[in-house]
Design a protein around this motif. Structure first.
Motif, PDB file in Angstrom:
ATOM      1  N   LYS A  88     -25.766  30.768  -4.295  1.00  0.00           N
ATOM      2  CA  LYS A  88     -25.006  32.753  -4.134  1.00  0.00           C
ATOM      3  C   LYS A  88     -24.363  33.360  -3.184  1.00  0.00           C
ATOM      4  O   LYS A  88     -23.718  34.007  -3.592  1.00  0.00           O
ATOM      5  CB  LYS A  88     -26.355  33.119  -4.862  1.00  0.00           C
ATOM      6  N   GLU A  89     -24.722  32.479  -2.377  1.00  0.00           N
ATOM      7  CA  GLU A  89     -23.805  33.399  -0.826  1.00  0.00           C
ATOM      8  C   GLU A  89     -22.621  32.200  -0.661  1.00  0.00           C
ATOM      9  O   GLU A  89     -21.383  33.219   0.136  1.00  0.00           O
ATOM     10  CB  GLU A  89     -25.391  33.150   0.283  1.00  0.00           C
ATOM     11  N   ASN A  90     -23.005  30.997  -0.830  1.00  0.00           N
ATOM     12  CA  ASN A  90     -21.606  30.655  -0.560  1.00  0.00           C
ATOM     13  C   ASN A  90     -21.409  29.804  -1.632  1.00  0.00           C
ATOM     14  O   ASN A  90     -22.763  28.219  -1.642  1.00  0.00           O
ATOM     15  CB  ASN A  90     -22.255  29.362   0.724  1.00  0.00           C
ATOM     16  N   PRO A  91     -20.901  29.297  -2.184  1.00  0.00           N
ATOM     17  CA  PRO A  91     -20.396  28.492  -3.964  1.00  0.00           C
ATOM     18  C   PRO A  91     -20.488  27.156  -3.201  1.00  0.00           C
ATOM     19  O   PRO A  91     -21.052  26.469  -3.714  1.00  0.00           O
ATOM     20  CB  PRO A  91     -19.555  28.970  -4.366  1.00  0.00           C
ATOM     21  N   ALA A  92     -20.048  26.377  -2.521  1.00  0.00           N
ATOM     22  CA  ALA A  92     -19.362  26.302  -2.060  1.00  0.00           C
ATOM     23  C   ALA A  92     -20.638  25.092  -1.518  1.00  0.00           C
ATOM     24  O   ALA A  92     -20.527  23.586  -1.305  1.00  0.00           O
ATOM     25  CB  ALA A  92     -18.408  25.834  -0.690  1.00  0.00           C
ATOM     26  N   TYR A  93     -22.355  25.742  -1.869  1.00  0.00           N
ATOM     27  CA  TYR A  93     -22.846  24.444  -1.647  1.00  0.00           C
ATOM     28  C   TYR A  93     -23.639  23.964  -2.736  1.00  0.00           C
ATOM     29  O   TYR A  93     -24.819  22.753  -2.423  1.00  0.00           O
ATOM     30  CB  TYR A  93     -23.867  25.728  -0.854  1.00  0.00           C
ATOM     31  N   LEU A  94     -23.258  24.441  -3.695  1.00  0.00           N
ATOM     32  CA  LEU A  94     -23.564  23.825  -4.712  1.00  0.00           C
ATOM     33  C   LEU A  94     -23.036  22.407  -5.106  1.00  0.00           C
ATOM     34  O   LEU A  94     -24.360  22.129  -5.465  1.00  0.00           O
ATOM     35  CB  LEU A  94     -22.610  24.622  -5.833  1.00  0.00           C
ATOM     36  N   SER A  95     -22.418  21.667  -4.568  1.00  0.00           N
ATOM     37  CA  SER A  95     -22.758  20.447  -4.173  1.00  0.00           C
ATOM     38  C   SER A  95     -23.258  20.273  -3.322  1.00  0.00           C
ATOM     39  O   SER A  95     -23.664  18.800  -4.115  1.00  0.00           O
ATOM     40  CB  SER A  95     -20.627  19.718  -3.923  1.00  0.00           C
ATOM     41  N   VAL A  96     -23.746  19.939  -2.740  1.00  0.00           N
ATOM     42  CA  VAL A  96     -24.633  19.829  -1.713  1.00  0.00           C
ATOM     43  C   VAL A  96     -26.266  19.757  -2.576  1.00  0.00           C
ATOM     44  O   VAL A  96     -27.199  18.855  -1.978  1.00  0.00           O
ATOM     45  CB  VAL A  96     -24.691  20.717  -0.514  1.00  0.00           C
TER      46      VAL A  96
END
Length: 166
Positions: A88-96
Motif C-alpha cells: 500500500k505504501e509502495n505498489p512496486a513492492y507487490l512483486s517482492v
C-alpha cells in the motif's frame, strides 16, 4: 422371512449364485470398452517449475543459490499482497511479496520470504517476474526464439541451464 432348505444340486443355490453375479455381469455388459490410457501430460498438472537464476542469491554466509523452484500462484497469492501495508505504501513492492509466496526453494533455502527477494539482484528479480508470468499465464517455460545469424526459429526452455548453455 421364510426359510427354505436347498437340496444339493437344487435350483435355489444356482439362483442365488446368479443373483450375486448378475449385477456385475450387467455392469460389464453395459459399460463401454475400457478407454485407452490418455497421455501422461493430460492426466497430470505440473504445479512446480524449476529455474536457474542468471546471477544467484547470496546468503549471509556468502553462499550463492542459483537453482530453485516456483509453484503456480493461487487466487489467494494474488490477493494477499493487496492488503500488505508495504504494498500500500509502495505498489512496486507487490512483486517482492508475490514472488516470496510462490518461490518454494532457492538453493538450500526453503523458507523464502520478502527479505530474501529484497536482497536479490535486479536481474534475478526481473527473471523471476518473467518466469512467474510465463508459468501462470502460458502454463510452460518455453519461448520461441529466432537466431540472429541464420534466422532459424526454435524453442528454448527458460527454466533450463545457465544462459548460453544448451
Amino acid at each position: 422371512m421364510r426359510r427354505r432348505t436347498v437340496t444339493p444340486g437344487g435350483g435355489l443355490e444356482e439362483v442365488l449364485d446368479n443373483l450375486a453375479t448378475a449385477p456385475a455381469a450387467r455392469e460389464e455388459a453395459a459399460s463401454p470398452a475400457p478407454a485407452r490410457p490418455r497421455e501422461r501430460d493430460r492426466d497430470t498438472l505440473q504445479t512446480e517449475f524449476a529455474f536457474e537464476l542468471p546471477r544467484g542469491y547470496v546468503d549471509d554466509e556468502g553462499h550463492v543459490h542459483r537453482s530453485g523452484t516456483m509453484r503456480l500462484a493461487t487466487a489467494r497469492d494474488e490477493l494477499r499482497p493487496q492488503i500488505d501495508l508495504r504494498v500500500k505504501e509502495n505498489p512496486a513492492y507487490l512483486s517482492v511479496v508475490l514472488l516470496s509466496q510462490v518461490i518454494t526453494r532457492l538453493g538450500t533455502v526453503t523458507d523464502v520470504h520478502a527479505g530474501i527477494v529484497e536482497r536479490m539482484y535486479a536481474t534475478d528479480v526481473a527473471f523471476l517476474q518473467d518466469f512467474y508470468r510465463r508459468i501462470n499465464s502460458e502454463g510452460h517455460t518455453h519461448a520461441a526464439v529466432t537466431c540472429p545469424l541464420c534466422h532459424g526459429s526454435f524453442e528454448v526452455d527458460l527454466s533450463g541451464g545457465r544462459l548460453g548453455e544448451s
